[in-house]
Design a protein around this motif. Structure first.
Motif, PDB file in Angstrom:
ATOM      1  N   SER A 121     -18.046 -52.368 -69.132  1.00 54.54           N
ATOM      2  CA  SER A 121     -19.383 -52.965 -69.045  1.00 54.54           C
ATOM      3  C   SER A 121     -20.285 -51.966 -68.338  1.00 54.54           C
ATOM      4  CB  SER A 121     -19.341 -54.276 -68.253  1.00 54.54           C
ATOM      5  OG  SER A 121     -18.999 -54.011 -66.902  1.00 54.54           O
ATOM      6  N   GLY A 122     -21.564 -52.264 -68.326  1.00 64.42           N
ATOM      7  CA  GLY A 122     -22.472 -51.426 -67.545  1.00 64.42           C
ATOM      8  C   GLY A 122     -22.087 -51.430 -66.076  1.00 64.42           C
TER       9      GLY A 122
ATOM     10  N   ASP B  52     -29.993 -45.309 -63.671  1.00 69.61           N
ATOM     11  CA  ASP B  52     -29.706 -46.385 -64.619  1.00 69.61           C
ATOM     12  C   ASP B  52     -30.761 -46.288 -65.718  1.00 69.61           C
ATOM     13  OD1 ASP B  52     -29.475 -48.749 -66.051  1.00 69.61           O
ATOM     14  OD2 ASP B  52     -28.867 -49.919 -64.293  1.00 69.61           O
TER      15      ASP B  52
ATOM     16  N   THR C 293     -24.175 -52.780 -73.463  1.00 72.87           N
ATOM     17  CA  THR C 293     -24.370 -54.193 -73.795  1.00 72.87           C
ATOM     18  C   THR C 293     -25.771 -54.428 -74.359  1.00 72.87           C
ATOM     19  OG1 THR C 293     -22.976 -54.668 -71.871  1.00 72.87           O
ATOM     20  CG2 THR C 293     -24.264 -56.498 -72.755  1.00 72.87           C
ATOM     21  N   LYS C 294     -26.719 -53.630 -73.922  1.00 75.00           N
ATOM     22  CA  LYS C 294     -28.135 -53.861 -74.219  1.00 75.00           C
ATOM     23  C   LYS C 294     -28.545 -53.097 -75.481  1.00 75.00           C
ATOM     24  CE  LYS C 294     -27.715 -56.087 -70.384  1.00 75.00           C
ATOM     25  NZ  LYS C 294     -28.072 -55.549 -69.086  1.00 75.00           N
TER      26      LYS C 294
ATOM     27  N   LEU D 237     -19.856 -56.457 -74.436  1.00 73.22           N
ATOM     28  CA  LEU D 237     -20.098 -55.866 -73.117  1.00 73.22           C
ATOM     29  C   LEU D 237     -19.491 -54.466 -73.133  1.00 73.22           C
ATOM     30  CD1 LEU D 237     -19.014 -58.811 -70.784  1.00 73.22           C
ATOM     31  CD2 LEU D 237     -21.345 -57.955 -71.010  1.00 73.22           C
ATOM     32  N   ALA D 238     -20.264 -53.481 -72.745  1.00 70.50           N
ATOM     33  CA  ALA D 238     -19.752 -52.112 -72.617  1.00 70.50           C
ATOM     34  C   ALA D 238     -20.722 -51.307 -71.775  1.00 70.50           C
ATOM     35  CB  ALA D 238     -19.575 -51.452 -73.986  1.00 70.50           C
TER      36      ALA D 238
ATOM     37  N   LEU E 292     -30.966 -58.676 -72.557  1.00 66.52           N
ATOM     38  CA  LEU E 292     -32.037 -57.943 -73.244  1.00 66.52           C
ATOM     39  C   LEU E 292     -31.418 -56.919 -74.185  1.00 66.52           C
ATOM     40  CD1 LEU E 292     -32.343 -54.895 -71.464  1.00 66.52           C
ATOM     41  CD2 LEU E 292     -32.680 -56.692 -69.774  1.00 66.52           C
TER      42      LEU E 292
END
Ligand SMILES: *Cc1c(COP(=O)(O)O)cnc(C)c1O
Length: 372
Positions: A73-74, A169, A193-194, A203-204, A323
């Motif tokens: 995930s982030g 980020d 993920t976004k 999720l990544a 988002l």
């Protein structure tokens, strides 16, 4: 595979990370494997990765301009960066940033793993001074959810303590709009993920750096913490990335259109979008960003109840968190536990790729219905 810089970003997104030999599949293979026959480069996936993760790393790394590592995930990528810190480290964090990052930093400070200093996003002199003492300079620009813009160019070029990490980020900008490593940042983080994934179905995270020792440290952290991406998630993130240039171009064009319309609406008191000339840091944004992104936030004259009613009354725009998806989503951020410091009526809108006029009609009707 082609050299990263020999292709424009939109072509790179399509071409990178694919097999190239005759007879191989055209698409990135989905390789569900924990281990590999010894003698090959891969041995055990948690240590050495898989071809599916590597495809995502190739795509994102080429755009960011460094060597990438995919994570679960982030936040897993963020945590791996914090994991690099020595004892008693000093972390400098913006006063507006992703709540998970702030939560991680504060939790570590409470356990005396490091101390945290917070600076205003726009306090460039403060950041430059902090670089001399900090072990981790954490930047996020444009910031979430206030869309504030930092002078990354000046801060990333400031003299820093030897061994210090300057992390950006880069989720809101995506590597299409901003490449922090080229400005001198040590590591750039994506919540894949976004926008990278772009379909709200995974999720990544990805961390990219040009610093080989840091890359090894992050890889070791991923291995020891088991922060590895799922095979399907990495595959879907790479697949989503193929259309990132098209999606982002459309979404940010619509975001500007909606920001302009909202700014003229009598119920709206403030619109925060770096692409608006009225944005306090528009000049910095224009200098540093190739595009202004697809997230904006705005406040209403009328408080939290009116903002909640607007969220209840949109039909095309989904009332949802997160988002970066093809679908537009909106939520009142101060309703989230821990986010009560935000303006009570602030709505964050992640603009998708729907028709711009349809989105405006939806927003306008929801504003009207809520005010009744
Ligand atoms: C979502 C997000 C993260 C965290 O990513 P996850 O994939 O949800 O763990 C970090 N930073 C920003 C700016 C984000 O929007």
């Amino acid at each position: 595979m082609h050299e990263p810089l020999s292709l424009k970003p939109a072509s790179w997104l399509v071409a990178a990370g694919r097999p190239t030999a005759p007879g191989e599949p055209l698409n990135t293979p989905l390789v569900p494997a924990s281990n590999f026959i010894l003698g090959q480069e891969q041995a055990y996936a948690r240590d050495s990765g898989t071809p599916t993760w590597e495809a995502l790393e190739t795509i994102v790394g080429g755009l960011e301009g460094g060597r990438a590592l995919a994570f679960a995930s982030g936040m897993a990528a963020v945590a791996a960066v914090f994991d690099q810190l020595p004892a008693d480290a000093v972390v400098v964090l913006p006063d507006d940033c992703y709540q998970g990052v702030a939560g991680l930093a504060v939790a570590g400070a409470q356990k005396k793993r490091w101390s945290v200093v917070r600076l205003a996003v726009e306090d460039t002199d403060g950041w430059i001074q902090a670089c001399a003492q900090a072990d981790l300079v954490w930047l996020e620009s444009p910031s979430n959810p206030l869309l504030r813009v930092a002078d990354l160019e000046a801060i990333c070029a400031a003299p820093r303590k030897p061994g210090a990490i300057v992390a950006v980020d880069n989720t809101f900008a995506t590597p299409l709009n901003q490449q922090p490593l080229k400005l001198g940042a040590t590591v750039s983080i994506q919540s894949a993920t976004k926008f990278i994934g772009g379909h709200s179905d995974l999720l990544a995270g990805v961390a990219t750096t040009q610093d080989e020792a840091l890359w090894q440290g992050l890889r070791r952290s991923r291995e020891l913490n088991g922060a590895t991406p799922g095979t399907l998630e990495a595959f879907l993130a790479a697949r989503g990335a193929r259309t990132l240039a098209l999606r982002l171009r459309q979404a940010q064009e619509t975001a500007l259109f909606l920001a302009e319309r909202l700014a003229q609406h009598p119920l709206v008191s403030v619109v925060r979008y770096p692409g608006l000339p009225s944005h306090p840091a528009h000049a910095t944004a224009r200098r540093l960003l190739k595009g202004y992104g697809a997230v904006l936030s705005f406040d209403l004259r009328g408080g939290a109840a009116l903002a909640d009613a607007v969220c209840q009354n949109t039909r095309l725009i989904r009332h949802a968190t997160s988002l970066g998806g093809v679908e537009s989503t909106m939520e009142r951020r101060a309703a989230i536990p821990g986010q009560e410091h935000l303006p009570p009526s602030l709505l964050r809108l992640s603009v998708g790729i729907e028709d711009a006029e349809d989105l405006w009609a939806d927003l306008e009707a929801a504003l009207q219905a809520a005010a009744r």
